[in-house]
Design a protein around this motif. Structure first.
Motif, short mmCIF file in Angstrom:
data_model
loop_
_atom_site.label_atom_id
_atom_site.label_comp_id
_atom_site.label_asym_id
_atom_site.label_seq_id
_atom_site.Cartn_x
_atom_site.Cartn_y
_atom_site.Cartn_z
N ARG A 1 0.96 -1.34 -0.12
CA ARG A 1 0.22 -0.07 0.05
C ARG A 1 0.81 1.19 0.08
O ARG A 1 0.52 2.42 -0.69
CB ARG A 1 -1.02 0.10 1.29
CG ARG A 1 -2.14 -1.11 1.08
CD ARG A 1 -3.12 -0.85 2.36
NE ARG A 1 -2.73 -1.03 3.47
CZ ARG A 1 -2.70 -2.01 4.10
NH1 ARG A 1 -3.11 -3.16 3.87
NH2 ARG A 1 -2.24 -2.10 5.18
N GLU A 2 2.09 1.35 0.59
CA GLU A 2 2.94 2.40 0.91
C GLU A 2 3.50 2.76 -0.47
O GLU A 2 3.64 3.85 -0.97
CB GLU A 2 3.88 2.10 1.90
CG GLU A 2 3.24 2.52 3.43
CD GLU A 2 4.32 2.13 4.34
OE1 GLU A 2 5.45 1.79 4.12
OE2 GLU A 2 3.87 2.08 5.63
N ALA A 3 3.90 1.62 -0.91
CA ALA A 3 4.68 1.64 -2.64
C ALA A 3 3.75 2.32 -3.48
O ALA A 3 4.12 3.26 -4.19
CB ALA A 3 5.30 0.30 -2.68
N ARG B 1 1.01 4.08 -2.99
CA ARG B 1 0.70 5.56 -2.60
C ARG B 1 1.70 6.45 -3.28
O ARG B 1 1.51 7.32 -3.83
CB ARG B 1 0.53 5.67 -1.00
CG ARG B 1 -0.83 5.34 -0.66
CD ARG B 1 -1.23 5.89 0.97
NE ARG B 1 -2.02 5.16 1.47
CZ ARG B 1 -1.91 3.91 2.26
NH1 ARG B 1 -0.62 3.48 2.65
NH2 ARG B 1 -3.01 3.53 2.73
N GLU B 2 3.23 6.14 -3.08
CA GLU B 2 4.32 6.77 -3.52
C GLU B 2 4.21 7.02 -4.76
O GLU B 2 4.52 7.95 -5.35
CB GLU B 2 5.55 6.24 -3.03
CG GLU B 2 5.76 6.45 -1.47
CD GLU B 2 6.98 5.50 -0.87
OE1 GLU B 2 7.75 5.07 -1.72
OE2 GLU B 2 7.23 5.17 0.22
N LEU B 3 3.86 5.84 -5.55
CA LEU B 3 3.82 5.86 -7.02
C LEU B 3 2.81 6.84 -7.63
O LEU B 3 3.01 7.22 -8.50
CB LEU B 3 3.70 4.44 -7.50
CG LEU B 3 5.00 3.51 -7.43
CD1 LEU B 3 4.60 2.02 -7.65
CD2 LEU B 3 6.08 3.98 -8.50
N ARG C 1 1.83 9.28 -6.21
CA ARG C 1 2.15 10.66 -5.98
C ARG C 1 3.02 11.30 -7.22
O ARG C 1 3.16 12.24 -7.69
CB ARG C 1 2.64 11.02 -4.98
CG ARG C 1 2.06 11.02 -3.71
CD ARG C 1 2.75 11.34 -2.40
NE ARG C 1 1.90 11.36 -1.27
CZ ARG C 1 1.66 10.21 -0.28
NH1 ARG C 1 2.58 9.00 -0.72
NH2 ARG C 1 0.89 10.23 0.50
N LYS C 2 3.73 10.05 -8.10
CA LYS C 2 4.61 10.60 -8.90
C LYS C 2 4.11 10.34 -10.38
O LYS C 2 4.69 10.97 -11.33
CB LYS C 2 5.91 9.79 -8.69
CG LYS C 2 6.52 10.18 -7.22
CD LYS C 2 7.86 9.38 -6.97
CE LYS C 2 8.50 9.88 -5.63
NZ LYS C 2 9.30 8.85 -5.14
N ASP D 1 6.19 -2.17 -11.13
CA ASP D 1 6.65 -0.95 -10.33
C ASP D 1 6.30 -0.96 -8.99
O ASP D 1 7.32 -0.70 -8.03
CB ASP D 1 5.90 0.33 -10.71
CG ASP D 1 6.41 0.91 -12.46
OD1 ASP D 1 7.35 0.45 -12.82
OD2 ASP D 1 5.47 1.29 -13.02
N ARG E 1 9.06 -1.18 -5.47
CA ARG E 1 8.94 -0.19 -4.84
C ARG E 1 9.01 -0.68 -3.18
O ARG E 1 9.43 -0.37 -2.38
CB ARG E 1 7.97 0.83 -5.05
CG ARG E 1 7.78 1.84 -3.82
CD ARG E 1 8.42 3.23 -4.10
NE ARG E 1 8.65 3.70 -5.35
CZ ARG E 1 9.09 4.82 -5.37
NH1 ARG E 1 9.45 5.80 -4.86
NH2 ARG E 1 9.27 5.28 -6.91
N TYR F 1 -2.99 12.19 -4.87
CA TYR F 1 -2.54 11.46 -5.90
C TYR F 1 -3.20 11.82 -7.26
O TYR F 1 -4.07 12.55 -7.53
CB TYR F 1 -3.47 10.21 -5.45
CG TYR F 1 -3.36 9.46 -4.17
CD1 TYR F 1 -2.00 9.14 -3.76
CD2 TYR F 1 -4.26 9.60 -3.47
CE1 TYR F 1 -1.76 8.61 -2.70
CE2 TYR F 1 -3.97 9.02 -1.96
CZ TYR F 1 -2.80 8.55 -1.75
OH TYR F 1 -2.27 8.02 -0.40
#
Length: 192
Positions: A17-19, A21-23, A25-26, A36, A40, A104
């Motif tokens: 889930r954290e990976a 969320r980070e993706l 954002r980008k 991906d 991550r 997001y």
């Protein structure tokens, strides 16, 4: 079958889930691959698939978890749909939508629609729960569902529109417009 309470399973799901969320954002959702996410999260693809069917299922879980985490206790425990509860739902929905769309990258209309539908569904469930716990337990199930659906649609629609056409720093105006509309529409029947 994976034991959902196993600490290793919980930790792996959290990493995924954290990976994700980070993706988000980008990158836009459509360009994120399972590879991906797995890279991550420092797992392999097979591990991802042991936990989630696909990235859509992951998006749905993240959307639901974030929404449920924002529901104030007063709304969770409400027995009546009061002005204060209505205000809380309006503000929570608006802030959720604003944060979600700003944090997001929801560049894909189909994905934004999927998220929007999930939020409306969760909002409707929250309203149904309030009506069922309160003095309206005598209403037929379908009547409760219809009232909840209309109320959720009004709150969600107004909150979403405010994000694009409103004065985003003036949420008091949003509440001042929406609450009377919702509460007048909820001129609910009295118990027999």
């Amino acid at each position: 079958m994976v034991n959902q309470q196993d600490p290793r399973v919980l930790r792996t799901r959290q990493l995924i889930r954290e990976a994700f969320r980070e993706l988000l954002r980008k990158k836009d959702f459509d360009s994120i691959t399972i590879n991906d996410i797995a890279q991550r999260a420092t797992i392999n693809r097979a591990t991802f698939y042991a936990h989630y069917e696909d990235k859509y299922a992951l998006l749905e879980e993240i959307t639901e978890q974030a929404f449920r985490d924002r529901i104030p206790d007063q709304v969770l425990n409400a027995r009546d749909f009061t002005d204060e509860i209505c205000d809380g739902l309006i503000m929570m929905t608006y802030h959720y939508i604003m944060d979600f769309y700003q944090i997001y990258r929801m560049d894909s209309k189909p994905i934004a629609s999927l998220v929007d539908e999930k939020i409306k569904q969760l909002l409707q469930q929250s309203i149904e729960n309030i009506l069922r716990r309160g003095n309206l337990h005598f209403m037929e199930d379908r009547q409760t569902k219809i009232i909840s659906a209309m109320t959720a649609s009004a709150i969600y629609g107004a909150a979403h529109a405010w994000l694009t056409v409103g004065e985003n720093d003036r949420t008091d105006l949003l509440v001042g417009i929406v609450r009377p509309y919702v509460m007048n529409g909820l001129d609910l029947p009295k118990a027999p």
